[in-house]
Structure formats: C-alpha cells, structure tokens
Design a protein around this motif. Structure first.
Motif, short mmCIF file in Angstrom:
data_model
loop_
_atom_site.label_atom_id
_atom_site.label_comp_id
_atom_site.label_asym_id
_atom_site.label_seq_id
_atom_site.Cartn_x
_atom_site.Cartn_y
_atom_site.Cartn_z
N ALA A 1 25.13 8.83 13.43
CA ALA A 1 26.09 8.34 12.43
C ALA A 1 26.59 9.50 11.57
N VAL A 2 25.71 10.41 11.20
CA VAL A 2 26.11 11.56 10.39
C VAL A 2 27.05 12.46 11.20
N TRP A 3 26.75 12.69 12.47
CA TRP A 3 27.64 13.48 13.33
C TRP A 3 29.01 12.82 13.43
N GLY A 4 29.04 11.51 13.61
CA GLY A 4 30.31 10.78 13.71
C GLY A 4 31.12 10.91 12.43
N VAL A 5 30.47 10.74 11.27
CA VAL A 5 31.17 10.86 9.99
C VAL A 5 31.68 12.29 9.80
#
Length: 154
Positions: A29-33
């Motif tokens: 999720a952090v990579w996506g954001v």
C-alpha cells in the motif's frame, strides 16, 4: 575524519534491497501511494508548469495560377521550373568540382553534364567548356625531392 572517503555502493544497495524485502504489513500500500503521488506530481508539472502551445489546424486557400490555363502554358511552366532546378544543380556541381579539384580528388561529372546540356541546351555546354582547368598539384614526393624552400618574407 573523512565522511565520504570510501563509498561502498554495493553495500548500500544490498542494505536497501534487504530493507525492501522485509515483510511489513502495509508495504504494498505504501509503494502504491508513493508511486501514485509521484505520478500526480510529475503529470501536474508537465501539464501546468511547462505548458506546450500546440499548433491549431489552419486551412489556407490560395491560387497561384488561373483556372483557364492551357496545356501549353502548364507545360511551359514545368519546363521553366525544371530549367531553374537544373541551373541550381549545375552551380552546386561546379562548386563541388572546384572543391574536389582543390583536394586533388577525381570527380566525374560527365553524366550530369550530359543531362544539363539536354535540359538547358548549348548555353550550358559552352559554360561547361569554359570551366577552368584545375591547377597542377605537386605530390608530397615531388615537394620532398625539391628540398627545403626559402621562406618568403615581406
């Protein structure tokens, strides 16, 4: 104390890779954001801070001949344009011939001269005949055989 005396790039990359590979609960999720935020920033800069003026489509109507021209007038116009193009090409070829002569390079323009004579007539043939002969060039061996030349001073 030297802070950047010996930089270990391989070690830094392996530490970064080990940190990324560690299983964390919200890693994806952090990579996506992070990727989405980076894309938004770059696309915003591209669209709003660096504007590109795209050309608008224009239709321009013009007339460069009369509609009631005869076939003979059209042919005469074609021939006049062909003669002008041939003259321009002959001038360029003469420049290249002079350049080749100055370098001592053999340059054969017989075919091009024949086309020029066919297009422009005898006027061009006379111009080709009046072309000056290239100046004689001595080879390096001939200059060496003459020996050193005295310097000319004014």
């Amino acid at each position: 104390m030297k802070m950047f005396g010996k930089v270990d790039v391989g070690g830094g990359l392996s530490d970064f890779w080990a940190y990324i590979r560690e299983p964390r609960p919200h890693r994806w999720a952090v990579w996506g954001v992070a990727l989405a935020l980076t894309w938004v920033v770059f696309s915003g800069v591209e669209q709003y801070l660096i504007p590109v003026d795209r050309p608008k489509a224009q239709i321009i109507y013009f007339e460069n001949w009369t509609a009631d021209r005869s076939a003979g007038e059209i042919r005469a116009d074609w021939i006049a344009r062909a003669r002008e193009t041939t003259r321009r090409n002959a001038r360029k070829r003469a420049e290249y011939q002079r350049f080749a002569d100055s370098l001592g390079i053999e340059y054969d323009s017989t075919e091009a001269d024949r086309v020029t004579r066919e297009t422009l007539g005898e006027e061009a043939a006379e111009a080709v005949k009046q072309r000056p002969a290239p100046p004689p060039r001595s080879t390096l061996a001939e200059r060496a055989a003459r020996g050193p030349q005295p310097e000319i001073t004014d």
